[in-house]
Design an enzyme around this catalytic site. Structure first.
Site, PDB file in Angstrom:
ATOM      1  N   GLU A 217       0.785  -1.076  -0.075  1.00 54.46           N
ATOM      2  CA  GLU A 217       0.053   0.106   0.265  1.00 54.46           C
ATOM      3  C   GLU A 217       0.961   1.303  -0.003  1.00 54.46           C
ATOM      4  O   GLU A 217       1.882   1.296   0.668  1.00 54.46           O
ATOM      5  CB  GLU A 217      -0.687   0.049   1.395  1.00 54.46           C
ATOM      6  CG  GLU A 217      -1.977  -0.859   1.172  1.00 54.46           C
ATOM      7  CD  GLU A 217      -3.220  -0.367   0.605  1.00 54.46           C
ATOM      8  OE1 GLU A 217      -3.372   0.442   0.172  1.00 54.46           O
ATOM      9  OE2 GLU A 217      -4.332  -1.367   0.499  1.00 54.46           O
TER      10      GLU A 217
ATOM     11  N   ASP B  22      -6.829   1.930  -8.022  1.00 54.71           N
ATOM     12  CA  ASP B  22      -5.450   2.167  -7.564  1.00 54.71           C
ATOM     13  C   ASP B  22      -4.170   1.139  -8.180  1.00 54.71           C
ATOM     14  O   ASP B  22      -4.837  -0.084  -8.509  1.00 54.71           O
ATOM     15  CB  ASP B  22      -5.351   1.974  -5.868  1.00 54.71           C
ATOM     16  CG  ASP B  22      -6.182   0.632  -5.506  1.00 54.71           C
ATOM     17  OD1 ASP B  22      -6.762  -0.022  -5.874  1.00 54.71           O
ATOM     18  OD2 ASP B  22      -5.468   0.135  -4.627  1.00 54.71           O
TER      19      ASP B  22
ATOM     20  N   HIS C  92      -3.775  -2.981  -8.667  1.00 55.64           N
ATOM     21  CA  HIS C  92      -5.129  -3.459  -8.077  1.00 55.64           C
ATOM     22  C   HIS C  92      -5.895  -3.230  -9.070  1.00 55.64           C
ATOM     23  O   HIS C  92      -7.095  -4.005  -9.339  1.00 55.64           O
ATOM     24  CB  HIS C  92      -5.420  -2.877  -6.601  1.00 55.64           C
ATOM     25  CG  HIS C  92      -6.456  -3.596  -5.868  1.00 55.64           C
ATOM     26  ND1 HIS C  92      -7.060  -2.952  -4.721  1.00 55.64           N
ATOM     27  CD2 HIS C  92      -7.110  -4.506  -5.965  1.00 55.64           C
ATOM     28  CE1 HIS C  92      -8.058  -3.556  -4.267  1.00 55.64           C
ATOM     29  NE2 HIS C  92      -7.999  -4.939  -4.991  1.00 55.64           N
TER      30      HIS C  92
END
Ligand SMILES: [Zn+2]
Length: 276
Positions: free
Chosen positions: A105, A187, A177
């Site tokens: 992330e 994203d 993603h």
């Protein structure tokens, strides 16, 4: 001065990396199946709030790593354990990509909206100046829109960590993603140089395999921590055995592009990049 980051017992170590355990994870990956990295943006307001969020039992979400805008890194789940980041997802004939991937992330506010004052707003109502905004067309769309930029430190750190993960785990694919869940996710979005990252890792692999043009019948040694042995010369073939560990001696009996067919107690294909 920061020390070099290495991977030790499936955790990043050195280089100021922090560890905060998230309760949101599955079991240990089936042997040798984690061969993909999935990149995300947090869509959150700060690095710390995103780490908190991914460590909160209520969210049922996590990732292996969160990379901040100053290049800071916190690991939440060890690399041998399934994290919950990909959700419903599909890629090249496989679904439920959590079972096959390491999730990263990146702290980023995501898609922004232009307001009347010529500034840009996130979904959580923070305002961003034009120099913090990237205008680009998302790979899943046809028209341009506005996205929070990633910082140079963040991009550099992400490239370095992906390289390290590829070398250590024999990871062969890096995806967004947005590619494995294109109907629901955008994203990391067009502000992240995903194609360039893939080219860099690819180029590094080609460099390494140039050193690896060796004779058939040669004895070689496995350099990856865990090397997947597959039934054919591509990552699309299933693993035929438990992964081979660093230092394992094998004999090369056939080659196909960057892949070598090896003989040990059985035979199978490995990426030549991980043989020395
Ligand atoms: Zn995501």
């Amino acid at each position: 001065m920061t020390t070099k980051t290495i991977i030790k017992e499936h955790r990043l170590s050195g280089g100021g990396v922090k560890y905060k355990a998230s309760p949101n994870h599955g079991g240990i990956f089936a042997a040798g199946v984690a061969d993909t990295i999935v990149l995300h943006y947090t869509g959150g307001s700060s690095f710390d709030s995103s780490v908190e969020h991914l460590c909160s039992e209520k969210t049922k979400a996590s990732a292996h790593l969160v990379i901040g805008r100053e290049g800071q890194v916190t690991q939440l789940v060890p690399f041998d354990t399934i994290a919950w980041h990909a959700g419903a997802s599909q890629w090249k004939g496989r679904s439920g990509m959590n079972q096959y991937s390491i999730g990263i992330e990146l702290d980023n506010a995501g898609e922004l909206t232009k307001n009347q004052a010529g500034m840009y707003s996130s979904w959580f109502n923070r305002t961003y100046a034009p120099e913090e905004v990237f205008r680009g067309t998302h790979r899943n769309r046809t028209h341009p829109s506005f996205w929070h930029i990633y910082t140079e430190q963040q991009i550099e750190k992400t490239f370095a960590i992906c390289d390290l993960l590829c070398d250590t785990y024999g990871i062969s694919e890096i995806v967004g993603h947005e590619e494995i869940s294109p109907k629901h996710k955008v994203d990391p979005g067009p502000a992240f140089p995903l194609d360039k990252l893939r080219q860099c890792v690819e180029a590094d692999r080609a460099d390494n395999s140039a050193d690896n043009i060796f004779e058939l019948g040669a004895d070689r040694v496995v350099t990856a921590t865990k090397l997947n042995v597959r039934s054919g010369p591509s990552i699309n073939f299933e693993a035929v055995s438990a992964p081979l560990l660093t230092g394992r001696k094998v004999k090369v009996i056939e080659r196909h592009e960057e892949w070598s067919k090896i003989e040990f107690t059985q035979t199978g294909w490995v990426n030549s990049r991980f043989l020395r």
